[in-house]
Enzyme design. Structure first.
Site, PDB file in Angstrom:
ATOM      1  N   ASP A  37       0.450 -10.023  -1.580  1.00  9.28           N
ATOM      2  CA  ASP A  37       1.127  -8.737  -1.420  1.00  9.28           C
ATOM      3  C   ASP A  37       2.319  -8.896  -0.467  1.00  9.28           C
ATOM      4  O   ASP A  37       2.132  -9.187   0.718  1.00  9.28           O
ATOM      5  CB  ASP A  37       0.130  -7.718  -0.852  1.00  9.28           C
ATOM      6  N   ASP A  38       3.524  -8.749  -0.995  1.00  4.96           N
ATOM      7  CA  ASP A  38       4.749  -8.865  -0.189  1.00  4.96           C
ATOM      8  C   ASP A  38       4.917 -10.250   0.436  1.00  4.96           C
ATOM      9  O   ASP A  38       5.519 -10.374   1.505  1.00  4.96           O
ATOM     10  CB  ASP A  38       4.769  -7.828   0.939  1.00  4.96           C
ATOM     11  N   CYS A  77       5.360  -3.057  -5.551  1.00  4.08           N
ATOM     12  CA  CYS A  77       3.943  -3.353  -5.819  1.00  4.08           C
ATOM     13  C   CYS A  77       3.423  -2.870  -7.173  1.00  4.08           C
ATOM     14  O   CYS A  77       3.050  -3.660  -8.029  1.00  4.08           O
ATOM     15  CB  CYS A  77       3.059  -2.757  -4.721  1.00  4.08           C
ATOM     16  N   HIS A 140      -3.806  -0.292  -7.245  1.00  2.00           N
ATOM     17  CA  HIS A 140      -2.460   0.263  -7.187  1.00  2.00           C
ATOM     18  C   HIS A 140      -1.893   0.679  -8.530  1.00  2.00           C
ATOM     19  O   HIS A 140      -0.667   0.737  -8.706  1.00  2.00           O
ATOM     20  CB  HIS A 140      -1.510  -0.715  -6.485  1.00  2.00           C
ATOM     21  N   ASP A 287       3.295 -10.298  -5.635  1.00  2.00           N
ATOM     22  CA  ASP A 287       3.698  -9.138  -6.442  1.00  2.00           C
ATOM     23  C   ASP A 287       5.182  -8.826  -6.325  1.00  2.00           C
ATOM     24  O   ASP A 287       5.775  -8.237  -7.223  1.00  2.00           O
ATOM     25  CB  ASP A 287       2.858  -7.908  -6.098  1.00  2.00           C
TER      26      ASP A 287
END
Length: 521
Positions: A37-38, A77, A140, A287
């Protein structure tokens, strides 16, 4: 030797390798997607990060295949995750907004939409041949019950439908729930603590154990499996467990990366211990690019690329990527294939012996020849921001049709997706339309997108003829999906998730008052 004979021989080789992969474990290969994530392209030592604090991921690359040219499908995301699981661009699967031009949108608590029932997700298709599937971490793709992963093919889920933002007061806004399958087992900052002052949380360790337990159960039951390990420790507010806090030269963000790296090492060792490493394809990626707005202590690095998360420059959409499959992917390989997260959909289906759906346009390609023979397949990469095609990559060239980092108004508020990186006419703070005469860059010579090729240059004219054909064909065949990220409503937030009664954690639901979501960038 004729080309037809050569192509037939190559096809026989690939078929033999696929059959060997299936027979070695007595079944079709297992799949593990490790989605960060990121996390930025420049966050791993194998991609040049100087602290060299990712030994397990470096070893994974040394034993498998590194992808320097791998992309997400969106610089944010939710749309990128929807693309991964459907094999389709967000503009097709509905994960975009039409409330304003070229806006990024995701799935906060107040969003009404989610993954449409008409979309077919990877676990739904794998289930047809007996796969068991589990998602661990961040979903998400919509938090209302009809959007949950167990309604879309996953057999198990441990994690959350939203980002771990908070803490909230449970009156104006509820804390985010954590689910074990179909029912919540607590909320972030309550049963699942994240200390925002110190960054301490044991969530990554919980996610690690969930993954290892799932693997062991599938082996015991002799079942093929798909594990989607979507941990979120590197998304602000960044967290790490006590053992890792203060251990990185990079601060708290580095602590989180070190814990994830160590956890991935344990997962790979578990595959060897269970004697299924040779029958399990593991793919690591992120992502979207690192969130430079949160750097340096709460965000990573996209070096040497331009800008970061939220933008369609290379720093926002080019991701670290590693494929690992002992005995099938030769060790120490580097592939210069242009790959995307959507390819994981198509590749997994083909390796599982399944045909991709033929009733819809797919954007992912089958990477099997790339993984097994290190072939390179010509294909474009499309960079979308919301409902707008911002850029396209063909080979080493990238053409920008629109440019925009973030608005002047946001910049004055301290929001900057390209800190310290100002490229004239590229990192613009107003939306610039270059559709008539796109900006062209050669990413091999200029990975930072700093030196555009002159409009008058012969190279520009020659390459743009190729782009024109690709873009024209893409737009002619594009059928946008129904946008899912347009309407917000406080009534749909996580007030009373399934299972809240058992825990005594249900909250009062406010009256429904829908509004058009505001997406500033």
């Amino acid at each position: 030797m004729t080309r037809a004979f050569t192509d037939m021989a190559a096809m026989r080789t690939v078929l033999w390798l696929l059959l060997a992969a299936a027979s070695e474990g007595g079944s079709a290969p297992n799949f593990i997607i490790l989605l960060m994530d990121d996390m930025g392209w420049g966050d791993l030592a194998v991609f040049g990060e100087p602290s060299r604090e990712t030994p397990n991921l470096d070893r994974m690359a040394a034993e498998g295949m590194l992808f320097p040219n791998f992309y997400t499908a969106s610089p944010l995301c939710s749309p990128s995750r929807a693309a991964l699981l459907t094999g389709r661009l967000p503009i097709r699967n509905g994960f975009y907004t039409t409330n304003a031009h070229a806006r990024n949108g995701y799935t906060p608590q107040e969003i009404v939409g989610g993954i449409p029932a008409s979309e077919i997700l990877l676990p739904e298709l794998l289930k047809k041949t007996g796969y068991s599937s589990k998602i661990i971490g961040k979903w998400h793709l919509g938090h209302q019950d009809q959007f949950h992963p167990l309604r879309h093919g996953f057999d198990e889920w441990f994690g959350s439908p939203n980002c771990h933002f908070g803490p909230y007061n449970n009156k104006d806004r509820p804390n985010i729930p954590v689910y074990n399958n179909s029912e919540m087992v607590g909320r972030y900052y309550e049963e699942f603590q994240i200390n925002k002052k110190t960054g301490e949380s044991n969530l990554t360790q919980i996610y690690l154990q969930e993954g290892i337990d799932f693997i062991r159960r599938q082996v015991a039951q002799r079942k093929s499996f798909f594990l989607y390990w979507a941990v979120d420790a590197t998304h602000a507010p960044v967290y790490a467990s006590k053992e890792y806090l203060g251990t990185s030269k990079r601060g708290l963000y580095g602590d989180a990366v070190r814990e994830i790296d160590d956890s991935i090492g344990k997962i790979l060792r578990e595959l060897h211990a269970q004697a299924i490493a040779n029958n399990t394809l593991v793919f690591f990626t992120s992502d979207n690019g690192a969130a430079l707005i949160s750097a340096p202590n709460q965000g990573g690095s996209n070096s040497p690329f331009l800008c970061g998360k939220e933008t369609t420059f290379e720093g926002g959409m080019r991701e670290p990527a590693i494929a690992w499959w002992p005995g099938h992917i030769p060790a120490g390989q580097v592939s210069y294939q242009l790959g995307t997260v959507m390819d994981l959909f198509t590749t997994s289906l083909n390796l599982a012996g399944l045909q991709p759906p033929n009733d819809r346009q797919l954007d992912g390609i089958d990477l099997s020849p790339v993984l097994l023979q290190n072939k390179v397949i010509n294909r474009p990469v499309f960079y979308y921001r919301g409902n707008e095609l911002m850029a396209v990559r063909l080979g080493e060239y990238k053409a920008h049709y629109w440019t925009w980092s973030n608005s002047w108004e946001e910049l004055q508020q301290g929001i900057n997706f390209c800190p310290g990186q100002n490229v004239t006419d590229v990192t613009t703070h107003d939306q610039r339309n270059y559709s008539v005469q796109p900006l062209l860059f050669h990413l091999g010579r200029d990975p930072g997108e700093k030196y555009r090729i002159r409009f008058s240059h012969e190279e520009y004219e020659e390459e743009m003829r190729k782009f024109s054909t690709v873009v024209q064909n893409h737009r002619a065949s594009l059928v946008p999906g129904e946008p899912q990220l347009n309407i917000c409503d406080r009534a749909v937030m996580n007030w009373s998730p399934l299972g809240c009664e058992k825990l005594g954690k249900c909250l009062n639901i406010p009256k429904s008052k829908p509004w058009k979501c505001n997406w500033p960038h």
